[in-house]
Design an enzyme around this catalytic site. Structure first.
Site, PDB file in Angstrom:
ATOM      1  N   ALA A 183      -2.009  -6.215   8.527  1.00  0.00           N
ATOM      2  CA  ALA A 183      -0.811  -5.720   9.216  1.00  0.00           C
ATOM      3  C   ALA A 183      -1.063  -4.292   9.670  1.00  0.00           C
ATOM      4  O   ALA A 183      -2.112  -3.707   9.397  1.00  0.00           O
ATOM      5  CB  ALA A 183       0.392  -5.772   8.282  1.00  0.00           C
ATOM      6  N   LYS A 184      -0.066  -3.780  10.360  1.00  0.00           N
ATOM      7  CA  LYS A 184      -0.121  -2.440  10.941  1.00  0.00           C
ATOM      8  C   LYS A 184      -0.693  -1.368  10.020  1.00  0.00           C
ATOM      9  O   LYS A 184      -1.485  -0.536  10.438  1.00  0.00           O
ATOM     10  CB  LYS A 184       1.301  -2.029  11.308  1.00  0.00           C
ATOM     11  CG  LYS A 184       1.465  -1.618  12.737  1.00  0.00           C
ATOM     12  CD  LYS A 184       2.899  -1.166  12.956  1.00  0.00           C
ATOM     13  CE  LYS A 184       3.457  -1.874  14.149  1.00  0.00           C
ATOM     14  NZ  LYS A 184       4.735  -2.439  14.084  1.00  0.00           N
ATOM     15  N   ARG A 185      -0.262  -1.424   8.773  1.00  0.00           N
ATOM     16  CA  ARG A 185      -0.662  -0.329   7.884  1.00  0.00           C
ATOM     17  C   ARG A 185      -2.159  -0.323   7.586  1.00  0.00           C
ATOM     18  O   ARG A 185      -2.685   0.618   7.016  1.00  0.00           O
ATOM     19  CB  ARG A 185       0.141  -0.372   6.591  1.00  0.00           C
ATOM     20  CG  ARG A 185      -0.042  -1.629   5.840  1.00  0.00           C
ATOM     21  CD  ARG A 185       1.152  -1.847   4.901  1.00  0.00           C
ATOM     22  NE  ARG A 185       0.995  -3.101   4.218  1.00  0.00           N
ATOM     23  CZ  ARG A 185       0.140  -3.276   3.237  1.00  0.00           C
ATOM     24  NH1 ARG A 185      -0.588  -2.259   2.808  1.00  0.00           N
ATOM     25  NH2 ARG A 185       0.017  -4.448   2.687  1.00  0.00           N
TER      26      ARG A 185
END
Ligand code: GLU
Length: 318
Positions: free
Chosen positions: A254-256
């Site tokens: 994911a984004k993180r």
């Protein structure tokens, strides 16, 4: 052989989507089959303008192509689910005629969860206890979105108390018991839109898809879809659920974890062959660091060699 990729235009494609698309494309191309692109844009609450075009552009940039799709047309057009409502209504009528549907006024949260393809571990939420099961709906009423008193109502499928077994080319023998896991599930939402489970079955059948390859997050959905194939008297495709991509911490990518959307990676100047190589290496189809085009992978593709476990990557590319 007909395969497909069926993205929902609710965001940018990320590496996980790209890997699934690449594998579905390789499955079709290595079998000399046709590859269909279908846009699953039924969830009005989550679809955003522009994402469909952006997703198609990202897939082209990666080096994937399709024989049928919203931009190129084809014998099973339209390829946007939002334009295929008639088929869903017809299927609902058949289910209603068989006594399989009832109107449900229960919480919006359940209904919303059933509408879109699940993106968490499972989608349907807690097992539906059948509170509305006495409200049978006949074929003439499947388009009604309210009870006679005006209360908004979804339609649920009566789920039989039996195990559903199927073979998955990657996951092996699978057994689910939808009656215990989700109970009667939503096939048409309160806003009138077909739920994901119904639309995907109607469309995979109408588009004569013989092989469905998609992410393992949809494995449990397959059992529900098989109940629909059965209830509608349709022939189910062959299944392959490919492992999810996890970040270095073992949590779904994911984004993180950094730049994980194709757009971000493109903007940083990543070359498509480098990304395709990275995606292929993550499932054993290329050497780490190898740059390769999808075409060059066609001869190497072996579905049975794909790992079954989720893939944990050490870092994201670029
Ligand atoms: N539209 C779904 C998604 O983007 C995929 C559905 C499928 O492959 O069956 O997650």
């Amino acid at each position: 052989m007909r395969g497909r990729f069926a993205p929902s235009p609710t965001g940018e494609l990320h590496l996980g989507n790209a890997r699934t698309a690449l594998l579905a494309w390789l499955q079709a191309r290595s079998a000399g089959g046709r590859f269909v692109l279908r846009v699953e844009d039924l969830d009005r609450g989550r679809v955003r303008p522009g994402y469909r075009e952006a997703q198609l552009a990202d897939l082209c940039w990666l080096g994937l192509d399709w024989d049928e799709g919203p931009d190129v047309g084809g014998p099973c057009a339209p390829y946007l689910q939002s334009q295929r409502t008639a088929g869903y209504t017809q299927a609902l009528r058949r289910l209603a005629a068989a006594g399989r549907l009832y109107a449900c006024t229960c919480s919006r949260k359940d209904v919303a969860a059933a509408a879109s393809a699940p993106h968490a571990d499972d989608d349907e939420g807690p097992r539906y206890p059948g509170r509305c099961a006495q409200r049978a709906v006949g074929p003439a009423d499947v388009e009604r979105t309210t009870l006679p008193d005006g209360t908004p109502a979804a339609l649920r499928l009566r789920v039989p108390e039996r195990e559903v077994r199927f073979h998955d080319a990657v996951q092996g023998a699978c057994v689910f018991r939808p009656a215990d896991e989700t109970g009667d599930f939503v096939v048409r939402r309160k806003d009138g839109a077909a739920a994901y489970q119904l639309a995907v079955v109607v469309d995979d059948d109408a588009m004569r898809i013989t092989h469905v390859l998609r992410g393992a997050d949809l494995l449990a959905s397959t059992a529900r879809q098989l109940l629909l194939y059965d209830a509608l008297g349709l022939q189910a495709p062959a299944w392959a659920h490919v492992p999810l991509l996890l970040g270095p911490d073992g949590v779904r990518l994911a984004k993180r974890h950094g730049a994980v959307t194709l757009r971000e990676l493109r903007e940083r100047g990543a070359a498509p062959e480098v990304l395709v190589g990275w995606l292929a290496a993550s499932c054993g189809l290329a050497e780490p660091g190898e740059a390769v085009s999808p075409r060059e992978l066609v001869g190497r593709f072996r579905l049975e060699r794909l790992p079954r476990e989720p893939t944990r990557v050490a870092s994201v590319p670029g």
